[in-house]
Design an enzyme around this catalytic site. Sequence first.
Site, PDB file in Angstrom:
ATOM      1  N   HIS A   1       0.831  -1.202   0.000  1.00 48.80           N
ATOM      2  CA  HIS A   1       0.000   0.000   0.000  1.00 48.80           C
ATOM      3  C   HIS A   1       0.872   1.262   0.000  1.00 48.80           C
ATOM      4  CE1 HIS A   1      -2.713  -3.020   1.999  1.00 48.80           C
ATOM      5  NE2 HIS A   1      -3.510  -2.569   1.049  1.00 48.80           N
TER       6      HIS A   1
ATOM      7  N   LYS B   1      -1.062  -6.570  -8.358  1.00 47.64           N
ATOM      8  CA  LYS B   1      -1.264  -7.881  -7.732  1.00 47.64           C
ATOM      9  C   LYS B   1      -2.699  -8.367  -7.908  1.00 47.64           C
ATOM     10  CE  LYS B   1      -1.412 -10.156  -3.243  1.00 47.64           C
ATOM     11  NZ  LYS B   1      -2.889 -10.110  -3.156  1.00 47.64           N
TER      12      LYS B   1
END
Length: 281
Positions: free
Chosen positions: A28, A143
């Site tokens: 993140h 991802k």
Amino acid sequence: MTELVHHARDLAPAAAVVMTMGALHEGHASLIRAARARAGDGRVTVSVFVNPLQFGPGEDLDRYPRTLDADVKLAELAGADVVFAPDADEVYPGGQPQVRISAGPMGERYEGASRPGHFDGMLTVVAKLLHLTRPQAAFYGQKDAQQLALIRRMVTDLNFGVEIVAVPTVREDDGLALSSRNRYLSESERVSARALSRALFSGREAAARGPAAALRAAQVVLDEAAAAQPPVRPDYLALIDPADFTDAAPGHTGPAVLAVAAKVGATRLIDNIPLEFGEPE
């Protein structure tokens, strides 16, 4: 100092937004740093919301980690101006929405086949958060390749005025893709889980020989991992056309995604790598 906001009425339009379900990690942080670099002096907003519409029966909604204090600290260090952490009543006033966005056929394959309705819930909350945060650009990790493809398609098909920016997957030193679900793995399960990235890397090494060779090389690694202790139990291994998230044809050329999903113990993990195939010689 990063501002913590709970109500959409207190939000100013963002130059860039990063949407998360919390439990923030370095993956993140890489998204936030990319958003910060793109936004310049503009506002970077990070949303933290565990979206109930994305969880099916028996999935881990109740035990999904909620670490807001730590999330705000990580977001601040990565360059966020605002953390928007609404509760469910703020996002879904009056209860679960009667009108939702359908992911269509693209949302029924691969992850959608294993998690029916998941992508409808994901797109619904993404659409709402785009409206609430009003960004110029939104940043997502590679991802979650199918999620990224669906968001791009939604933005195109429904004429959202926002740029979707993809950021490469962040991996740990052992190759495992960073995920909030990695914390559920025992030490031995984590060792077995490394087979997912090894399979993908093996496929990448074989990609010069064509799509079929890439798939075969990855499958060999997964077959060995299925016999390990604890075993890796694959859900799918697929070479995918990112344009519509269908299986890439045997003679596929251009970009592709080599994707895998598997359970290790009770934890379901996903991973993928982008590939590029040229014309056969």
